[in-house]
Motif scaffolding. Structure first.
Motif, PDB file in Angstrom:
ATOM      1  N   MET A 227       0.831  -1.213   0.000  1.00 30.77           N
ATOM      2  CA  MET A 227       0.000   0.000   0.000  1.00 30.77           C
ATOM      3  C   MET A 227       0.864   1.260   0.000  1.00 30.77           C
ATOM      4  N   VAL A 228       1.885   1.261   0.839  1.00 26.68           N
ATOM      5  CA  VAL A 228       2.716   2.456   0.979  1.00 26.68           C
ATOM      6  C   VAL A 228       3.468   2.734  -0.328  1.00 26.68           C
ATOM      7  N   GLU A 229       4.011   1.675  -0.944  1.00 26.70           N
ATOM      8  CA  GLU A 229       4.759   1.871  -2.194  1.00 26.70           C
ATOM      9  C   GLU A 229       3.821   2.264  -3.330  1.00 26.70           C
ATOM     10  N   ALA A 230       2.610   1.683  -3.323  1.00 20.44           N
ATOM     11  CA  ALA A 230       1.634   2.040  -4.373  1.00 20.44           C
ATOM     12  C   ALA A 230       1.245   3.506  -4.217  1.00 20.44           C
ATOM     13  N   ALA A 231       1.044   3.964  -2.979  1.00 16.02           N
ATOM     14  CA  ALA A 231       0.666   5.370  -2.753  1.00 16.02           C
ATOM     15  C   ALA A 231       1.747   6.300  -3.293  1.00 16.02           C
ATOM     16  N   ASP A 232       3.011   5.999  -3.008  1.00 14.06           N
ATOM     17  CA  ASP A 232       4.104   6.844  -3.500  1.00 14.06           C
ATOM     18  C   ASP A 232       4.112   6.885  -5.029  1.00 14.06           C
ATOM     19  N   LEU A 233       3.937   5.718  -5.632  1.00 10.65           N
ATOM     20  CA  LEU A 233       3.953   5.633  -7.094  1.00 10.65           C
ATOM     21  C   LEU A 233       2.798   6.452  -7.706  1.00 10.65           C
ATOM     22  N   LEU A 234       1.619   6.376  -7.085  1.00  8.20           N
ATOM     23  CA  LEU A 234       0.447   7.095  -7.613  1.00  8.20           C
ATOM     24  C   LEU A 234       0.652   8.602  -7.501  1.00  8.20           C
ATOM     25  N   LEU A 235       1.228   9.050  -6.385  1.00  4.48           N
ATOM     26  CA  LEU A 235       1.481  10.488  -6.218  1.00  4.48           C
ATOM     27  C   LEU A 235       2.551  10.959  -7.213  1.00  4.48           C
ATOM     28  N   PHE A 243      -6.109   6.991  -1.046  1.00  2.33           N
ATOM     29  CA  PHE A 243      -6.778   6.299   0.052  1.00  2.33           C
ATOM     30  C   PHE A 243      -6.596   4.797  -0.148  1.00  2.33           C
ATOM     31  N   ALA A 244      -6.575   4.049   0.962  1.00  3.71           N
ATOM     32  CA  ALA A 244      -6.407   2.593   0.850  1.00  3.71           C
ATOM     33  C   ALA A 244      -7.618   1.875   1.436  1.00  3.71           C
ATOM     34  N   PHE A 245      -8.115   0.878   0.713  1.00  6.20           N
ATOM     35  CA  PHE A 245      -9.177   0.005   1.209  1.00  6.20           C
ATOM     36  C   PHE A 245      -8.668  -1.434   1.116  1.00  6.20           C
ATOM     37  N   ALA A 246      -8.821  -2.209   2.186  1.00  2.46           N
ATOM     38  CA  ALA A 246      -8.425  -3.626   2.130  1.00  2.46           C
ATOM     39  C   ALA A 246      -9.322  -4.419   3.065  1.00  2.46           C
ATOM     40  N   LYS A 257       2.495   1.461  12.062  1.00  2.00           N
ATOM     41  CA  LYS A 257       3.394   2.635  12.059  1.00  2.00           C
ATOM     42  C   LYS A 257       3.696   3.067  10.630  1.00  2.00           C
ATOM     43  N   LEU A 258       4.000   2.056   9.802  1.00  2.00           N
ATOM     44  CA  LEU A 258       4.346   2.335   8.407  1.00  2.00           C
ATOM     45  C   LEU A 258       3.202   3.062   7.696  1.00  2.00           C
ATOM     46  N   LEU A 259       1.975   2.572   7.905  1.00  2.00           N
ATOM     47  CA  LEU A 259       0.810   3.154   7.230  1.00  2.00           C
ATOM     48  C   LEU A 259       0.515   4.551   7.780  1.00  2.00           C
TER      49      LEU A 259
END
Ligand code: R5P
Length: 299
Positions: A227-235, A243-246, A257-259
């Motif tokens: 999720m964190v890497e996908a968010a960076d890539l999208l930005l 936003f993340a849904f799972a 902590k990471l999220l």
């Protein structure tokens, strides 16, 4: 119908019982000093249809063992049927052989469940649609996506959104939720994992997210890395915010902590897995799938 709960997610089990207009039936789960458990059903179940609720979340082996023994106790006490509601099905990512010499761990679990007396299984957002085929008894594949779609409709302007699958394996899931949201567009992160360590080697993006609010939808968050890497890539690719849904908040290691410290605005999950306070974090929001589970158990 009688419903029993293991120790992994009693809060959800109480909600599912309420949806069935019954109360949880009592079961004694006693742990010996060496960690072994003794389980005793404390109610008559002769000729009854019974349900056991147990998520195979962390620690999966212990939670599975508790489930196996509960089902065995119900069968020996004369239950007519024993349905297992396993909201999060642990070991599901090991549903086939990836490399020579590996076991098919999910098949081992499925076979044990059948042997101890499970007559039907219910689970949410399975990693692969083929997983029910691994089970020697009916496995009902339920989904949190309709609950997520309602939340998205309520919280976002659909014409400003793009849905995102964080990997190629999630495309079917994204198509499904896009369908529920009047076919809003979607993009896909193309990532490659190292099969032995699970580490992500490289990732790219297929689709346009520029000027949009990106909503990533996945089946589970384990370490949170995806999720964190996908968010960076999208930005980096022009999304305004992410936003993340799972469905399953596995939250292994320091995922919380990471999220929390990531560039994600919010992380929305379901209650298939109970989240203890020490794993929770301010950006987290939990939606319940209890009603969906109760409905499926009734039909
Ligand atoms: C992988 O194929 C799954 O759909 C999830 O994306 C993955 O399990 C998430 O793992 P993590 O949170 O450790 O990156």
């Amino acid at each position: 119908m009688k419903i029993f709960s293991g120790n992994s997610n009693k809060i959800l089990a109480v909600k599912v019982a309420a949806g069935l207009n019954i109360e949880l039936s009592p079961v004694e789960i006693f742990m010996f000093p060496d960690g072994e458990k003794r389980i005793r059903i404390q109610e008559k179940v002769l000729d009854e249809d019974c349900v056991v609720v147990q998520s195979a979340s962390i620690p999966p082996d212990e939670n599975y063992m508790e489930l196996f023994i509960m089902i065995d106790a119900l069968r020996r006490s004369g239950a007519k049927t024993v349905k297992a509601l396993i909201p999060y099905l642990g070991y599901q990512r090991q549903d086939h052989i990836f490399r020579d010499g590996e076991a098919v761990s999910l098949e081992v679990i499925a076979n044990i469940l059948k042997v101890v007396g499970m007559t039907e299984a219910f689970s949410f957002d399975l990693h692969s649609p083929k997983i029910p085929d691994v089970f020697p008894v009916p496995m009902h594949h339920l989904s949190a996506l309709p609950v997520f779609a309602e939340k998205i409709k309520k919280d976002f302007k659909l014409d400003e959104l793009v849905l995102v699958s964080p990997d190629m394996g999630g495309i079917r899931r994204i198509e499904e939720i896009s369908d529920l949201l009047s076919n809003i567009p979607f993009a896909t992160v193309t990532k490659n994992r190292d099969l032995s360590s699970g580490a992500i080697n490289d990732s790219g993006l297929d689709g346009d997210v520029r000027g949009k609010t990106a909503v990533i939808v996945d089946d589970m968050i384990s370490t949170g890395q995806t999720m964190v890497e996908a968010a960076d890539l999208l930005l980096q690719n022009g999304a305004l915010n992410v936003f993340a849904f799972a469905t399953h908040a596995v939250l292994a290691r320091d995922a919380g902590k990471l999220l929390q410290h990531s560039r994600l605005e919010r992380v929305v999950v379901s209650d298939t897995i109970d989240i203890p306070n020490f794993k929770s974090f301010p950006k987290l929001e939990v939606l319940s799938i209890a009603e969906t589970a109760a409905k499926a158990l009734k039909s």
